[in-house]
Design an enzyme around this catalytic site. Structure first.
Site, mmCIF file in Angstrom:
data_model
loop_
_atom_site.group_PDB
_atom_site.id
_atom_site.type_symbol
_atom_site.label_atom_id
_atom_site.label_comp_id
_atom_site.label_asym_id
_atom_site.label_seq_id
_atom_site.Cartn_x
_atom_site.Cartn_y
_atom_site.Cartn_z
ATOM 1 N N ASN A 31 0.854 -1.188 0.000
ATOM 2 C CA ASN A 31 0.000 0.000 0.000
ATOM 3 C C ASN A 31 0.888 1.235 0.000
ATOM 4 O OD1 ASN A 31 -1.486 2.333 1.246
ATOM 5 N ND2 ASN A 31 -3.171 0.882 1.135
ATOM 6 N N THR A 54 -5.209 -0.475 -2.616
ATOM 7 C CA THR A 54 -5.692 0.853 -2.258
ATOM 8 C C THR A 54 -6.828 0.666 -1.264
ATOM 9 O OG1 THR A 54 -6.499 2.989 -3.031
ATOM 10 C CG2 THR A 54 -7.177 1.071 -4.337
ATOM 11 N N GLU A 55 -6.768 1.393 -0.141
ATOM 12 C CA GLU A 55 -7.634 1.059 0.987
ATOM 13 C C GLU A 55 -9.104 1.351 0.728
ATOM 14 O OE1 GLU A 55 -5.046 3.161 1.078
ATOM 15 O OE2 GLU A 55 -5.425 4.913 2.349
ATOM 16 N N ASN A 56 -9.401 2.099 -0.330
ATOM 17 C CA ASN A 56 -10.817 2.269 -0.658
ATOM 18 C C ASN A 56 -11.400 1.036 -1.349
ATOM 19 O OD1 ASN A 56 -8.976 3.372 -2.613
ATOM 20 N ND2 ASN A 56 -10.734 4.080 -3.778
ATOM 21 N N SER A 99 -11.323 -4.365 3.266
ATOM 22 C CA SER A 99 -10.075 -3.722 2.869
ATOM 23 C C SER A 99 -9.201 -3.423 4.088
ATOM 24 C CB SER A 99 -10.378 -2.428 2.120
ATOM 25 O OG SER A 99 -9.190 -1.866 1.616
#
Lengths: 225, 236
Positions: A31, A54-56, A99
């Site tokens: 990340n 990607t944390e979304n 996530s």
């Protein structure tokens, strides 16, 4: 052995990103935080097998979308900085709880973050200056700081006012305690949280300066690698 | 909850939201943001709301417009401050709105816990930071955790891509974000979608949010988080 490179100047931003990319093992799940760390993606070698998270809610994120015929801007496909991006073959999507479970659960190998300050023991401050009129906003910074197996920080070693950002104890509010492994800066790369008390700082390599010069400018317990 | 109902207009879909409700609003930036439902909520008039959303509004539309209309007492979010969050910034600086900042993953997990019937959970995020101050901590197998409580919604407003006539939902790409967790965390979940297909129109293997979590669906022209390419879902 600390590698001292005095035949050149300090690293530029792109060069710092390239040094971080060099140290990411092939095949890692990674990340990259918002801002400078995003540049690391440009320096991962072809065929590195690195998968970007990607944390979304996506694994195997591709580069930013240019809006051309092959990668149109899609408002439903963005990175954590809300920039339109692309998907690579083999990508997957998942909701926010999954996530962050992926992150908190220790499944990500590496995360790269920016910082205001890092302490010798690995404390990270990167979300809030603590200024009384500042509106606090944390986003995923605290989750990232404690989640990945290895947390790498990318920052300039000194602030604009000349004060060091690698410090004995953070003066800004913490994002995470004892969470940082390595710090990549324009002047040197450090391993933090080392030694018997976990508060030692190893200088791994320098750029345009020497170990002794750094030891004179920093107020942290440095040791040679 | 009883079977999903389908509505002709966004106004009809948000009918009955009471003053003082906690409203979960999906979306990460504009991806997955149920803008039409938020606009309808402004017209509906409910006030004194607690709003839970990742951000605190962008520009002057959607959530920002709801804030500007003075309907929100308290904002629970991870990242209120953005380059275009001037509406929230103004309210906050003048003391006209309460703010609870929650780390993004903890925000999602607190809603997941609500939907899953979990009383509270110990979480490693934020330990040793100002966001854990005053909270109970516990050391478990050598690691310190902070006790976090569920966030339940009276209503969830979410954006999804396609619904079938059972209320099952699929999403598009990163617009999925908070939709599935919010749908399960609210007493009444209202989804705006690009279109509704008949029963059998979605492959059961591909359903992301089962209809049991979805109370009201509205598909109206221009609806949905983005009028994107439908082809992928048609193949689904």
């Amino acid at each position: 052995m600390t590698l001292e490179r005095t035949d050149r100047g300090p690293l530029g931003r792109a060069e710092m990103a390239a040094v971080v990319a060099r140290d990411i093992p092939s095949g890692s799940y990674v990340n990259l935080g918002i801002g400078q760390p995003t540049l690391v993606a440009d320096h991962l070698p072809e065929g590195s097998g690195v998968v970007l998270h990607t944390e979304n809610g996506m694994l195997h994120m591709g580069p930013a979308a240019t809006g051309g015929p092959d990668d149109p801007i899609d408002p439903d496909l963005t990175n954590a900085g809300k920039v339109p991006v692309t998907e690579l073959p083999g990508a997957s999507y998942f909701h926010h709880a999954d996530s962050f479970a992926m992150m908190r659960g220790g499944h990500l190998d590496v995360c790269v973050l920016g910082a205001f300050q890092v302490a010798a023991g690995g404390d990270l401050a990167n979300w809030h200056t603590g200024a009384p009129d500042a509106i606090p906003a944390v986003g995923g910074a605290m989750d990232l700081a404690i989640g990945a197996k290895q947390v790498l920080v990318m920052m300039s070693l000194f602030a604009k006012d000349g004060s060091p950002k690698l410090v004995e104890a953070c003066t800004y509010p913490l994002t995470g305690a004892g969470c940082v492994d390595r710090v990549y800066t324009d002047l040197a790369t450090f391993r933090v949280g080392t030694g018997p008390d976990g508060r030692g700082v190893e200088v791994l390599e320098t750029w345009g300066t020497t170990y002794d010069e750094l030891a004179a400018r920093l107020d942290v317990p440095l040791v040679r690698a | 909850m009883s079977a999903t109902t389908f509505h002709e207009t966004h106004d009809e879909a948000v009918a009955g939201v009471e003053d003082g409700s906690t409203v979960l609003i999906g979306g990460f930036g504009m991806a997955g943001m149920p803008v039409d439902l938020v606009d309808a909520l402004i017209r509906q008039g409910a006030s004194d709301l607690v709003v839970v959303s990742n951000n605190a509004g962008n520009g002057d539309t959607g959530l920002a417009a709801l804030l500007a209309a003075g309907r929100v007492r308290r904002m629970v979010c991870s990242f209120p401050r953005q380059s275009d969050s001037w509406v929230f910034d103004g309210l906050y600086r003048s003391g006209r709105i309460e703010l609870e900042v929650v780390p993004q993953g903890t925000l999602a997990e607190r809603m997941r816990a609500a939907g899953a019937g979990i009383g509270a959970f110990f979480c490693p995020t934020a330990v040793g930071t100002p966001l854990a101050e005053g909270k109970e901590t516990r050391e478990i197998e050598g690691r310190t955790y902070v006790l976090e409580h569920p966030i339940r919604g009276d209503y969830a407003l979410i954006g999804a891509h396609v619904a079938d006539a059972m209320g099952n939902l699929v999403y598009r790409k990163t617009a999925r974000n908070f939709g599935p967790v919010m749908a399960a965390a609210a007493r009444t979940t209202i989804a705006q979608v690009s279109r509704v297909v008949p029963v059998g129109g979605l492959d059961p293997e591909h359903v992301v949010t089962p209809g049991i979590y979805v109370d009201r669906v509205v598909a109206a022209p221009g609806s949905g988080p983005a009028a994107g390419d439908l082809q992928q879902q048609e193949q689904a």
